[in-house]
Write a protein that holds these residues in place. Structure first.
Motif, PDB file in Angstrom:
ATOM      1  N   GLU A 141      35.167  54.048  12.237  1.00 59.01           N
ATOM      2  CA  GLU A 141      35.226  52.724  12.861  1.00 59.01           C
ATOM      3  C   GLU A 141      34.277  51.813  12.109  1.00 59.01           C
ATOM      4  N   LEU A 142      34.733  50.601  11.837  1.00 62.04           N
ATOM      5  CA  LEU A 142      33.911  49.621  11.134  1.00 62.04           C
ATOM      6  C   LEU A 142      34.055  48.267  11.810  1.00 62.04           C
ATOM      7  N   ARG A 143      32.956  47.555  11.845  1.00 59.66           N
ATOM      8  CA  ARG A 143      32.954  46.192  12.356  1.00 59.66           C
ATOM      9  C   ARG A 143      31.870  45.434  11.611  1.00 59.66           C
ATOM     10  N   VAL A 144      32.161  44.202  11.213  1.00 60.37           N
ATOM     11  CA  VAL A 144      31.159  43.345  10.595  1.00 60.37           C
ATOM     12  C   VAL A 144      30.816  42.242  11.587  1.00 60.37           C
ATOM     13  N   GLY A 145      29.513  42.028  11.779  1.00 59.89           N
ATOM     14  CA  GLY A 145      29.064  40.982  12.681  1.00 59.89           C
ATOM     15  C   GLY A 145      27.581  40.745  12.492  1.00 59.89           C
ATOM     16  N   PRO A 146      27.062  39.719  13.142  1.00 59.80           N
ATOM     17  CA  PRO A 146      25.637  39.455  13.018  1.00 59.80           C
ATOM     18  C   PRO A 146      24.807  40.527  13.730  1.00 59.80           C
ATOM     19  N   PHE A 147      23.577  40.659  13.311  1.00 61.16           N
ATOM     20  CA  PHE A 147      22.618  41.569  13.938  1.00 61.16           C
ATOM     21  C   PHE A 147      22.665  41.456  15.456  1.00 61.16           C
ATOM     22  N   THR A 148      22.761  40.240  15.961  1.00 60.70           N
ATOM     23  CA  THR A 148      22.716  39.983  17.409  1.00 60.70           C
ATOM     24  C   THR A 148      23.932  40.515  18.141  1.00 60.70           C
ATOM     25  N   SER A 149      24.972  40.953  17.415  1.00 63.28           N
ATOM     26  CA  SER A 149      26.187  41.416  18.088  1.00 63.28           C
ATOM     27  C   SER A 149      26.174  42.906  18.415  1.00 63.28           C
ATOM     28  N   VAL A 150      25.115  43.615  18.051  1.00 64.44           N
ATOM     29  CA  VAL A 150      25.055  45.048  18.352  1.00 64.44           C
ATOM     30  C   VAL A 150      25.012  45.258  19.865  1.00 64.44           C
TER      31      VAL A 150
END
Length: 168
Positions: A97-106
């Motif tokens: 599984e992969l997702r790209v997002g900002p640090f704040t989206s964890v």
């Protein structure tokens, strides 16, 4: 003290063993990337230990780190080899599984899957922010919480004695 250089020949030998055992799954067109967790020997071996004992099944990397190393972003189904601090390959991992997002989206579930510290979202944010301040500076960037992060979940697929489900 830095990590030792990676033993790429040993990593390719490990990949060849895995490919021979699982030709229908190990279909990557190119040999997998050969990496390590962490940026110094103690952290590298601690995080690899969490992988080996089944605790850690996720990792997060700045998109900027892939760019700085001129590497493509991982993709679901791709493999990579994780080494210990001596540079020895220890496991073949397969991205699930992969997702790209900002640090704040964890989220808390991802923090738990990374398996580090007390597995809480709060400790994840604190430890990764500290880590990325170091790694961003090393590639000439100033860390901010808006940096894009690759959030990756994986399975251990090789060697057989530590593979998840004892199969690929």
């Amino acid at each position: 003290m830095p990590n030792a250089p990676i033993d790429h020949d040993a990593a390719l030998a490990m990949w060849a063993e895995y490919r021979a055992a699982h030709p229908a799954i190990a279909t990557d067109a190119e040999p997998p990337s050969v990496e390590r967790f962490g940026d110094h020997p103690e952290l590298t071996d601690e995080l690899l230990g969490l992988v080996l004992d089944g605790t850690k099944r996720a990792t997060a990397t700045l998109v900027a780190e892939f760019a700085a190393e001129e590497q493509a972003l991982p993709r679901v189904g791709s493999h990579w080899i994780a080494c210990d601090s001596t540079g020895a390959p220890r496991v073949v991992l397969r991205s699930t599984e992969l997702r790209v997002g900002p640090f704040t989206s964890v989220d808390a579930a991802f923090a738990d899957d990374e398996g580090e510290d007390d597995r809480s979202l709060e400790s994840w944010r604190e430890n990764h922010s500290r880590y990325w301040r170091r790694t961003a500076a090393a590639i000439g960037l100033e860390w901010t919480e808006q940096h894009e992060v690759v959030f990756e979940r994986f399975r251990v697929v090789w060697p057989p004695e530590v593979a998840d489900g004892r199969s690929a």
